[in-house]
Every structure is written in C-alpha cells, then in structure tokens.
Design a protein around this motif. Structure first.
Motif, PDB file in Angstrom:
ATOM      1  N   ASP A  19       0.861  -1.189   0.000  1.00 18.10           N
ATOM      2  CA  ASP A  19       0.000   0.000   0.000  1.00 18.10           C
ATOM      3  C   ASP A  19       0.897   1.239   0.000  1.00 18.10           C
ATOM      4  O   ASP A  19       1.273   1.770   1.044  1.00 18.10           O
ATOM      5  N   VAL A  20       1.220   1.712  -1.181  1.00 17.45           N
ATOM      6  CA  VAL A  20       2.216   2.780  -1.327  1.00 17.45           C
ATOM      7  C   VAL A  20       1.682   4.109  -0.814  1.00 17.45           C
ATOM      8  O   VAL A  20       2.373   4.848  -0.110  1.00 17.45           O
ATOM      9  N   SER A  23      -3.479   4.279   1.647  1.00 21.21           N
ATOM     10  CA  SER A  23      -4.928   4.426   1.533  1.00 21.21           C
ATOM     11  C   SER A  23      -5.680   3.197   2.008  1.00 21.21           C
ATOM     12  O   SER A  23      -6.906   3.184   2.032  1.00 21.21           O
ATOM     13  N   GLY A  24      -4.956   2.144   2.388  1.00 21.69           N
ATOM     14  CA  GLY A  24      -5.600   0.904   2.800  1.00 21.69           C
ATOM     15  C   GLY A  24      -6.027   0.033   1.642  1.00 21.69           C
ATOM     16  O   GLY A  24      -6.776  -0.925   1.843  1.00 21.69           O
ATOM     17  N   LYS A  25      -5.545   0.332   0.449  1.00 18.03           N
ATOM     18  CA  LYS A  25      -5.930  -0.422  -0.738  1.00 18.03           C
ATOM     19  C   LYS A  25      -4.690  -0.796  -1.549  1.00 18.03           C
ATOM     20  O   LYS A  25      -3.710  -0.052  -1.589  1.00 18.03           O
ATOM     21  N   VAL A  26      -4.772  -1.970  -2.198  1.00 18.15           N
ATOM     22  CA  VAL A  26      -3.669  -2.488  -3.013  1.00 18.15           C
ATOM     23  C   VAL A  26      -4.245  -2.957  -4.346  1.00 18.15           C
ATOM     24  O   VAL A  26      -5.349  -3.515  -4.399  1.00 18.15           O
ATOM     25  N   SER A  27      -3.499  -2.736  -5.404  1.00 19.08           N
ATOM     26  CA  SER A  27      -3.997  -3.130  -6.715  1.00 19.08           C
ATOM     27  C   SER A  27      -4.071  -4.647  -6.834  1.00 19.08           C
ATOM     28  O   SER A  27      -3.392  -5.393  -6.132  1.00 19.08           O
ATOM     29  N   LYS A  28      -4.913  -5.094  -7.770  1.00 16.94           N
ATOM     30  CA  LYS A  28      -5.132  -6.528  -7.934  1.00 16.94           C
ATOM     31  C   LYS A  28      -3.878  -7.237  -8.409  1.00 16.94           C
ATOM     32  O   LYS A  28      -3.596  -8.378  -8.001  1.00 16.94           O
ATOM     33  N   SER A  29      -3.092  -6.612  -9.265  1.00 13.64           N
ATOM     34  CA  SER A  29      -1.871  -7.264  -9.763  1.00 13.64           C
ATOM     35  C   SER A  29      -0.887  -7.524  -8.629  1.00 13.64           C
ATOM     36  O   SER A  29      -0.248  -8.582  -8.576  1.00 13.64           O
ATOM     37  N   PRO A  62      -8.261  -0.540  -7.221  1.00 14.91           N
ATOM     38  CA  PRO A  62      -7.521  -1.208  -6.139  1.00 14.91           C
ATOM     39  C   PRO A  62      -8.470  -2.010  -5.244  1.00 14.91           C
ATOM     40  O   PRO A  62      -9.678  -1.782  -5.226  1.00 14.91           O
ATOM     41  N   VAL A  63      -7.896  -2.920  -4.474  1.00 17.51           N
ATOM     42  CA  VAL A  63      -8.661  -3.809  -3.608  1.00 17.51           C
ATOM     43  C   VAL A  63      -8.311  -3.482  -2.163  1.00 17.51           C
ATOM     44  O   VAL A  63      -7.133  -3.396  -1.813  1.00 17.51           O
ATOM     45  N   SER A  64      -9.316  -3.342  -1.309  1.00 16.35           N
ATOM     46  CA  SER A  64      -9.083  -2.983   0.090  1.00 16.35           C
ATOM     47  C   SER A  64      -8.669  -4.195   0.901  1.00 16.35           C
ATOM     48  O   SER A  64      -8.820  -5.346   0.471  1.00 16.35           O
ATOM     49  N   ASN A  65      -8.152  -3.909   2.107  1.00 13.01           N
ATOM     50  CA  ASN A  65      -7.747  -4.978   3.015  1.00 13.01           C
ATOM     51  C   ASN A  65      -8.948  -5.831   3.419  1.00 13.01           C
ATOM     52  O   ASN A  65      -8.855  -7.055   3.509  1.00 13.01           O
ATOM     53  N   CYS A  97       8.514  -6.140   2.914  1.00 15.89           N
ATOM     54  CA  CYS A  97       8.247  -4.910   3.674  1.00 15.89           C
ATOM     55  C   CYS A  97       9.499  -4.177   4.142  1.00 15.89           C
ATOM     56  O   CYS A  97       9.431  -2.988   4.444  1.00 15.89           O
ATOM     57  N   CYS A  98      10.665  -4.847   4.215  1.00 15.77           N
ATOM     58  CA  CYS A  98      11.829  -4.191   4.815  1.00 15.77           C
ATOM     59  C   CYS A  98      12.405  -3.101   3.915  1.00 15.77           C
ATOM     60  O   CYS A  98      12.904  -2.088   4.415  1.00 15.77           O
ATOM     61  N   ARG A  99      12.376  -3.294   2.627  1.00 15.32           N
ATOM     62  CA  ARG A  99      12.980  -2.299   1.738  1.00 15.32           C
ATOM     63  C   ARG A  99      12.258  -0.959   1.818  1.00 15.32           C
ATOM     64  O   ARG A  99      12.885   0.095   1.685  1.00 15.32           O
TER      65      ARG A  99
END
Length: 590
Positions: A19-20, A23-29, A62-65, A97-99
C-alpha cells in the motif's frame, strides 16, 4: 494466540508494504503476486482463477484490506497444513516490507538481526491493527536482550526513555520499524560491541520464536558403538535435537518428549561424571554434562517440558506473554470501570451540587419572605402607633374644647342653644366612649380567652413533657441488652423534648405578649371608665344649668335648689329609665 493470527501479522506487514499511498488499498496485480508467493512458501496449490473470480466486480480499481481478507482466509489460510517452514514464510514477508520501511545504513545491526527483531515484534505485539508493541513488552524485550548480552539492566534509563517517548511522540507504543531503529541505534547497548548485540538478538530469537528453552554442548553415549561423542543439544517444548556443532549445519537426531518421558540422575561411571538418563517412549539416552550445575539445569528444564506437556500448557515464554496480556486487559478493564465510576460520582456530585443550590435558593427565598413579613409587621406596628398617637391628640383637643365650653357656659348663660348643642355633642362623645369601653371589654375578653388557651396548651405541653420524661425514665431502666436501641429512641425523644421545650418557651413568650396586651387593654378600659365617669359627672353638674324655653306652663314643675327644674316629670322618668338601662348594660359588660 493461534497459528493463523501469527501468520496474519506477517501478511499484514507485506500487505501494508504494497500500500504505497497509505490508503488501505492495493492493486489486484500486486495481490496476485502476494498470493502466489504465499501459496509457494506455504506449499499450497495456487489457483489464480479463484482470485479473478473473487475480485471480478473490482477488475480495474484497487482492492481494500477488508476485501482481501475473505479470499485470504478461504483460499490460503484454511488450506494451511503446517508442513511448511515458518522461517521461510517470515523471510518472504520480511523481504516485501523491509525495503520500504528500513534504512540499513543507519543501524548497527545486520539485516538478519533486524529480521529477528521483526519476528520478535510480531510475537510480542498486540492483536490490534495497526500492529504496535506496548511499553511493558518493550521493557520485557530490552531486559531479556540485556541479560542475553551479559549486561546489567538500568531501570532509570528505560524510565527516561518512556518519558521521552510520551513527551516527543505522544504515545506509549512502538511500531516494528521504530523498535528495530531503537535496538539498532545502540541506545540500550552502550558499552557492548556489535558481536555481543548480534549474539544477544540471536539467543532471544531462538528462545521466543524458535521455542529453544535451553542449548549447549554435552556428551552423548551412542546406542551401537557405546562411545561418548560431544554434541550440540537444543531443547524445545516437544523435543531435544542434537547437532554436530552449534552452527546447526548437520542434525544428528531428535529425542521426542511426551508426558510419559522421565529424566533421572546416574552415578559416575566409565570415567564420566555428571551423568543423567533420559527415558522416552522410543529410546533411552545417557548424557554427560560439563559440571553439576549444567546437569541440574538440563534435568530441571527437561522435567519442566514434560510437566507442561502433561498439563497441555504452552512454552513458558508463551504462557508468560499470555499472562501479561491478560493482566493488561484486566488493568484496562479496571481503568475503564474506574473511569465509569468517576463519571458516575461526578454526575452524582453535580446532582448534589444542584440540590444544594436549590436548597440555598429556597433558603434565600424563605429569608426574603421572612424579612418581608418582618417589614410588614413593623410597618403595621408603626401605623398602629401613629393611629394611637392621633387618637390621643384628638382626645386632648376634645378635652380642651370641653373645658372651653364649660368655661363659656359658666359665664355666658345667654348662649343656651349653643350649650344645648354642646351637650348633644357631649352625649354623642359619651356614647363613643361607652362604645370604646364596650370594645375594650371585648378585647379584654379575647385576651382572656387567648391567655386561657395558651395556659391550656402550656399545661398540655407540660403533661407531654412529663410523659416523655416518665417514658425516658422507664426506658433507661430497661435491660442492658436493649441499651443501644433504647439509646437511639432516647435521642429521638430528647429531640422531641427539645422541640417541645422550644415550643413551650415560644408559648411562654406568646403568653407574656398576651399579658402585656391584656394589661394595655386594661389600661385602655380604665381610661375609658375614667372618661365615662368624668362625662357623667360633668353632665350631672351641668344638668341644673340646662333649661328649655317653654311657651307656657305645662303643669306642676319640679323645684330644685336653683329654681324651677328644666325637665318635666315625664322627661325625668324617661331620662332615669335611659340611665338605668345604660347602667345595666355596663354591669353586664363587666
């Protein structure tokens, strides 16, 4: 906490890293890549068609959590069998997540040590998202780390850090990256080299994450050749694994533990000391420790594991973590209950303050009413005094006029008609005086009745007081067993007696006022009687001077010392009858 919740914490870190824009959402890809990696690491068959079918109504956006959680539970977590490597799973989520969240150049620890701290954070964090670790768990972690490094824990340093955390960041918890930065900055490891810090982190990671309760070198007797070989032993809640050396590169075997296992000390033999015997359901093992202290520690640790397995309890550090969480929940519940109680007390206090304010207003109104009544009473008293003063002045004026009229009648006989008129005025005033006398007698009778009533009330109250006193005397003479109850009754009766005494005193004051009023009325009655006698005397003196002008002789006239009388026999009889009636009325009134 269940295994699923352990996995969800690592997945949450990976999801939030994707989630860059926060916004609490991530794209489907991106979710496809995440799901494929999860299935690969957890050895679950990946079904991309199911992902497409699940998100068919959200194809481009995008798709939410919340939208991803049903798919994650149904198609991934529900299919987990437990035969995958948990460290590989955590490594995959850590890599995602670390990067984004970690700057390795500013830390004194390696990437592997940061990964281990991240895993420890997931273990100690609360089950609330976003994940944080509270100050109690931070203290527990730092204290364990300090002990693992061989240092001494400084309580004051951590208290200063907590105050700094609250003042600067306005919080009492840390995220995973803040915890890694805190340890990597060396704030709590001053005076320690990097190698000691790394070894402490690794030891704590093995204890909390890998459930390693104890580890170290010991000698083991072989089952076939019966020779003694040094091995690196690692004790976990359900097994004892032994390796060639401490790098864990070559594993030689496991000793499975259950509730039927036992550990017993052995006497020294074959030149070996500090021996003990481990009996499991499969095999038995003879172990030689380096010294008696190590022997006792290993035997105690193994017996603890067997006892926990028999009681179906988790590892000690997991049980301690659960107890700490339950204690925090209990403290939070107590704090909430205390706040609720404080709010209730505050509400009750406000209600009491309002009630007191209403009472104060009522008292002020009562005081104002009493003051107004007192003012009216004083005004009425002043009006009465003014009226009495005017009446007294009027009486003085009348007396002066009468004296002038008497002097004028003695010198001016020719003003007969005027004297007759004055006599008529005198008779009218006499009637007024008699009326005043009658009213004064009525006032006297009223005062007497009031005095009698007050005396009766006083007698009644005295009888009540005597009865109360007698009852008190009888109550005091009762048995000692009823003393407390009778004491309360006596206090109530004394209160009633005090009220009765106050009322009696008030009645005595009223009686005194009635007596004073009675004396005033009596003085008025005496004044009226004196006025009446004065008027009667004056009339009797002046009757001889009054004589009507008659046209002629009306019969035989009465002769007085001053000459022919001014009245006929009939008129004299009428006047005697009238005076007799007035005298009878005065006697009856008295």
């Amino acid at each position: 906490m269940s295994a699923r919740e352990d996995l969800l914490k690592s997945i949450w870190h990976a999801f939030t890293a994707l989630d860059v824009d926060h916004s609490g959402k991530v794209s489907k890809s991106q979710l496809k890549v995440l799901s494929h990696n999860l299935c690969t690491v957890m050895k679950i068959p990946h079904d991309p068609v199911a992902l497409e079918e699940h998100f068919k109504d959200d194809d481009e956006g995008p798709v939410s959590n919340q939208g991803y959680m049903p798919y994650l539970n149904k198609f991934i977590l529900d299919k987990v069998t437990g035969d995958f490597d948990l460290q590989d799973f955590n490594r995959m989520c850590w890599t995602l997540c670390c990067r984004k969240n970690l700057d390795q150049n500013q830390l004194l620890i390696s990437n592997d040590d940061a990964f281990r701290i991240w895993c420890i954070f997931n273990f100690l964090s609360e089950d609330i998202y976003p994940l944080v670790i509270v100050t109690e768990e931070i203290e527990y972690f730092l204290r364990k780390l300090t002990e693992a490094m061989g240092g001494s824990w400084v309580e004051e340093r951590f208290e200063d850090y907590k105050l700094q955390l609250i003042s600067e960041q306005q919080q009492q918890s840390l995220s995973a990256w803040q915890l890694i930065t805190l340890v990597g900055s060396g704030h709590f490891s001053k005076g320690m080299d990097r190698q000691s810090l790394s070894m402490g982190i690794q030891e704590l990671y093995q204890e909390l994450i890998l459930d390693v309760l104890k580890q170290g070198y010991m000698l083991k007797k072989g089952h076939k050749r019966k020779n003694w070989t040094e091995r690196w032993f690692m004790l976990k809640p359900t097994s004892i694994s032994y390796y060639v050396c401490e790098d864990l590169a070559e594993k030689k075997g496991d000793i499975m533990l259950d509730q039927h296992c036992s550990v017993e000390p052995l006497p020294d033999k074959e030149g070996k000391k500090c021996l003990f015997f481990i009996r499991s359901s499969q095999k038995s093992f003879e172990i030689s420790a380096s010294d008696k202290k190590k022997k006792q520690e290993w035997m105690q640790a193994i017996q603890t594991c067997v006892h926990l397995l028999g009681a179906c309890r988790p590892a000690p550090h997991r049980e301690a973590r659960q107890k700490r969480r339950e204690l925090r929940l209990k403290q939070q519940a107590d704090q909430d209950e205390l706040e609720t109680r404080m709010k209730e007390l505050q509400t009750a206090n406000e209600a009491k303050q309002n009630e007191l304010e209403d009472m104060r207003k009522a008292l002020e109104e009562a005081a104002a009413t009493a003051a107004e009544e007192e003012r009216r009473r004083l005004q009425t008293q002043a009006d009465l005094q003014d009226r009495y003063r005017l009446d007294l002045e009027r009486e003085k004026m009348v007396r002066q006029q009468m004296e002038e009229q008497v002097a004028q009648k003695s010198t001016e006989v020719e003003q007969y008609l005027q004297r007759v008129q004055e006599m008529e005025d005198m008779y009218r005033r006499l009637e007024d005086a008699l009326e005043d006398e009658r009213r004064a007698r009525q006032d006297e009778e009223t005062v007497r009745k009031l005095q009698a009533r007050l005396l009766e009330e006083e007698v009644t109250k005295r009888a009540e007081l005597e009865q109360i006193h007698l009852r008190q005397q009888r109550a005091i003479s009762e048995t000692q067993a009823e003393k407390q109850e009778l004491e309360k009754e006596r206090e109530a009766k004394e209160s009633a007696l005090q009220d009765a005494m106050e009322k009696l005193e008030q009645l005595q004051h009223e009686r005194q006022g009635a007596l004073e009023q009675y004396q005033t009325v009596m003085r008025k009655l005496e004044d009226a009687a004196n006025n009446t006698k004065t008027w009667k005397h004056k009339v009797a003196e002046h009757e001889g001077f009054l004589r009507l002008i008659q046209p002629g002789s009306k019969g035989q006239q009465l002769i007085t010392n001053w000459g022919p009388a001014a009245f006929s026999d009939g008129e004299l009889s009428l006047r005697e009858k009238k005076w007799q009636e007035m005298k009878n009325q005065v006697t009856q009134a008295q």
